[in-house]
Design a protein around this motif. Structure first.
Motif, PDB file in Angstrom:
ATOM      1  N   UNK A 229       1.063  -1.084  -0.165  1.00 40.42           N
ATOM      2  CA  UNK A 229       0.002   0.011   0.008  1.00 40.42           C
ATOM      3  C   UNK A 229       0.982   1.298  -0.088  1.00 40.42           C
ATOM      4  N   UNK A 230       0.977   1.824  -1.261  1.00 42.51           N
ATOM      5  CA  UNK A 230       2.206   2.754  -1.473  1.00 42.51           C
ATOM      6  C   UNK A 230       1.579   3.911  -2.224  1.00 42.51           C
ATOM      7  N   UNK A 231       2.473   4.891  -2.302  1.00 38.80           N
ATOM      8  CA  UNK A 231       2.148   5.949  -3.419  1.00 38.80           C
ATOM      9  C   UNK A 231       3.389   6.974  -3.629  1.00 38.80           C
ATOM     10  N   UNK A 232       3.379   7.391  -4.749  1.00 36.76           N
ATOM     11  CA  UNK A 232       4.651   8.519  -5.109  1.00 36.76           C
ATOM     12  C   UNK A 232       5.636   7.578  -5.612  1.00 36.76           C
ATOM     13  N   UNK A 233       6.763   7.903  -5.255  1.00 35.87           N
ATOM     14  CA  UNK A 233       8.239   7.630  -5.723  1.00 35.87           C
ATOM     15  C   UNK A 233       8.386   6.068  -5.026  1.00 35.87           C
ATOM     16  N   UNK A 234       7.747   5.822  -4.072  1.00 36.07           N
ATOM     17  CA  UNK A 234       8.031   4.653  -3.426  1.00 36.07           C
ATOM     18  C   UNK A 234       7.473   3.501  -4.185  1.00 36.07           C
ATOM     19  N   UNK A 235       6.062   3.891  -4.413  1.00 34.26           N
ATOM     20  CA  UNK A 235       5.355   2.766  -5.585  1.00 34.26           C
ATOM     21  C   UNK A 235       6.037   2.660  -6.720  1.00 34.26           C
ATOM     22  N   UNK A 236       6.652   3.636  -7.332  1.00 36.86           N
ATOM     23  CA  UNK A 236       7.259   3.584  -8.743  1.00 36.86           C
ATOM     24  C   UNK A 236       8.469   3.041  -8.513  1.00 36.86           C
ATOM     25  N   UNK A 237       9.238   2.590  -7.256  1.00 36.35           N
ATOM     26  CA  UNK A 237      10.382   1.989  -7.307  1.00 36.35           C
ATOM     27  C   UNK A 237      10.275   0.449  -7.081  1.00 36.35           C
ATOM     28  N   UNK A 238       9.069   0.146  -6.356  1.00 32.87           N
ATOM     29  CA  UNK A 238       8.691  -1.185  -6.264  1.00 32.87           C
ATOM     30  C   UNK A 238       8.230  -1.545  -7.598  1.00 32.87           C
ATOM     31  N   UNK A 239       7.573  -0.895  -8.380  1.00 31.68           N
ATOM     32  CA  UNK A 239       7.103  -1.173  -9.787  1.00 31.68           C
ATOM     33  C   UNK A 239       8.470  -1.469 -10.469  1.00 31.68           C
ATOM     34  N   UNK A 240       9.445  -0.554 -10.437  1.00 35.66           N
ATOM     35  CA  UNK A 240      10.710  -0.531 -11.381  1.00 35.66           C
ATOM     36  C   UNK A 240      11.459  -1.956 -11.029  1.00 35.66           C
ATOM     37  N   UNK A 241      11.367  -2.299  -9.945  1.00 33.59           N
ATOM     38  CA  UNK A 241      12.172  -3.250  -9.376  1.00 33.59           C
ATOM     39  C   UNK A 241      11.357  -4.645  -9.743  1.00 33.59           C
ATOM     40  N   UNK A 242      10.423  -4.695 -10.197  1.00 33.06           N
ATOM     41  CA  UNK A 242       9.533  -5.925 -10.495  1.00 33.06           C
ATOM     42  C   UNK A 242       8.970  -6.760  -9.414  1.00 33.06           C
ATOM     43  N   UNK A 243       8.823  -5.990  -8.368  1.00 33.53           N
ATOM     44  CA  UNK A 243       8.250  -6.566  -7.121  1.00 33.53           C
ATOM     45  C   UNK A 243       6.635  -6.642  -6.961  1.00 33.53           C
ATOM     46  N   UNK A 244       5.937  -5.765  -7.757  1.00 34.34           N
ATOM     47  CA  UNK A 244       4.331  -6.011  -7.922  1.00 34.34           C
ATOM     48  C   UNK A 244       4.061  -5.240  -9.297  1.00 34.34           C
ATOM     49  N   UNK A 245       2.735  -5.176  -9.314  1.00 31.35           N
ATOM     50  CA  UNK A 245       1.912  -4.640 -10.501  1.00 31.35           C
ATOM     51  C   UNK A 245       1.038  -3.692 -10.104  1.00 31.35           C
ATOM     52  N   UNK A 246       0.268  -2.697 -10.704  1.00 29.86           N
ATOM     53  CA  UNK A 246      -0.677  -1.789 -10.222  1.00 29.86           C
ATOM     54  C   UNK A 246      -1.488  -1.373 -11.411  1.00 29.86           C
ATOM     55  N   UNK A 247      -2.858  -0.970 -11.113  1.00 28.69           N
ATOM     56  CA  UNK A 247      -3.707  -0.311 -11.978  1.00 28.69           C
ATOM     57  C   UNK A 247      -3.031   0.995 -12.101  1.00 28.69           C
ATOM     58  N   UNK A 248      -3.341   1.784 -13.231  1.00 26.30           N
ATOM     59  CA  UNK A 248      -2.496   3.149 -13.674  1.00 26.30           C
ATOM     60  C   UNK A 248      -3.588   3.458 -14.467  1.00 26.30           C
TER      61      UNK A 248
END
Length: 317
Positions: A229-248
């Motif tokens: 449960x994240x937002x902003x730059x932390x969510x983008x970092x998790x996405x970039x590392x391939x740890x999760x996906x999300x709706x956009x």
């Protein structure tokens, strides 16, 4: 779904221009964006409003019916708005500060800018708002004058008394994932293929995100695993590392290392709203602010290459 005044104006402009290209230019939209909006209106009316071929765009019989009514309604509405504004402008005090709230949306800055132009003697104060329900309560209580909000069409926000809620645009939701994900190279994705993925829910946005995500995932046979449960730059970092996906959002630019992909097996939508306190002087500028919101959205959409390709494919259907 109700037909909006701006949609009637769009239909009249297409008929006047005689082609989608000229009408899109006059309305400040790209041709795919205009075609997408027209297709939505045609679904509301239950049939094609224009015949489109090499000679341009000509109204169908249904289109002529809609145009005849629109040409009768729009002048009366314009007269009503003008007369109402002339009376309220004389009687309503000009506030020193206009308070706005916005959820994460590309509409906020264009609306704030336009409001500053319309009310140059007033300071516009804009803050981020996590929850749409809270913003509507503040509008109804007179603590806010305006808000830019989001909702899923099937999980709509309330429409409280004393608040004018305008629907600006309904867009598709896409999937954001790392470019290193094997699915990212295909250019689009089936939601069912993401059954084994961990998901991010946005911490800075409450539009019944969890309920909506569970609903669409269960419709294709799986229950999503909420890992973050994240937002902003932390969510983008998790996405970039391939740890999760999300709706956009379709207009989202998540940055380097993150792919944004259309979903092919489930219909996903997010609606952008402009909400105004009905007894505020800001409400008199509703039509101008709605136009600024729509223009601001499609300006951002024009920069989103994946979204433009999606619109082009929908136009060809």
């Amino acid at each position: 779904m109700e037909v909006e005044v701006r949609q009637l104006r769009m239909i009249c402009e297409i008929a006047k221009a005689g082609s989608m290209t000229r009408a899109a230019s006059a309305l400040g939209l790209t041709q795919p964006a205009l075609t997408y909006q027209l297709q939505r209106v045609e679904r509301m009316f239950g049939g094609a409003l224009f015949v489109r071929d090499r000679r341009g765009s000509r109204p169908t019989a249904l289109g002529e019916l809609v145009l005849n009514h629109a040409k009768t309604l729009l002048p009366s509405l314009d007269k009503l708005i003008t007369e109402a504004q002339s009376r309220t402008e004389d009687r309503s005090p000009v506030p020193q500060v206009v308070r706005m709230a916005a959820q994460p949306t590309p509409l906020a800055a264009p609306v704030a800018q336009r409001l500053g132009e319309l009310m140059p003697e007033t300071q516009v104060v804009l803050r981020q708002q996590r929850c749409g329900w809270d913003a509507l309560e503040l509008l109804a209580a007179g603590t806010l004058e305006a808000a830019l909000l989001l909702e899923h069409p099937g999980l709509a926000l309330p429409r409280p008394a004393g608040v004018l809620v305008h629907e600006v645009v309904t867009e598709p939701l896409f999937i954001a994932m790392a470019t290193s994900n094997p699915l990212a190279w295909r250019g689009e994705v089936r939601l069912a293929e993401l059954a084994g993925q961990s998901w991010i829910l946005p911490d800075d946005l409450e539009v019944r995100c969890s309920e909506y995500l569970h609903g669409i995932c269960q419709s294709v046979g799986f229950t999503p695993t909420i890992g973050y449960r994240l937002g902003g730059s932390t969510a983008r970092d998790v996405l970039r590392r391939g740890l999760a996906v999300m709706l956009a959002q379709a207009t989202a630019d998540c940055g380097e290392g993150i792919a944004v992909l259309p979903i092919t097996d489930v219909h996903t939508e997010l609606r952008h709203l402009l909400a105004l306190a009905a007894d505020s002087p800001v409400a008199a500028h509703g039509a101008d602010l709605l136009a600024a919101a729509s223009s601001g959205y499609w300006d951002e959409a024009a920069k989103a290459r994946v979204y433009q390709r999606w619109l082009t494919r929908r136009m060809a259907v």
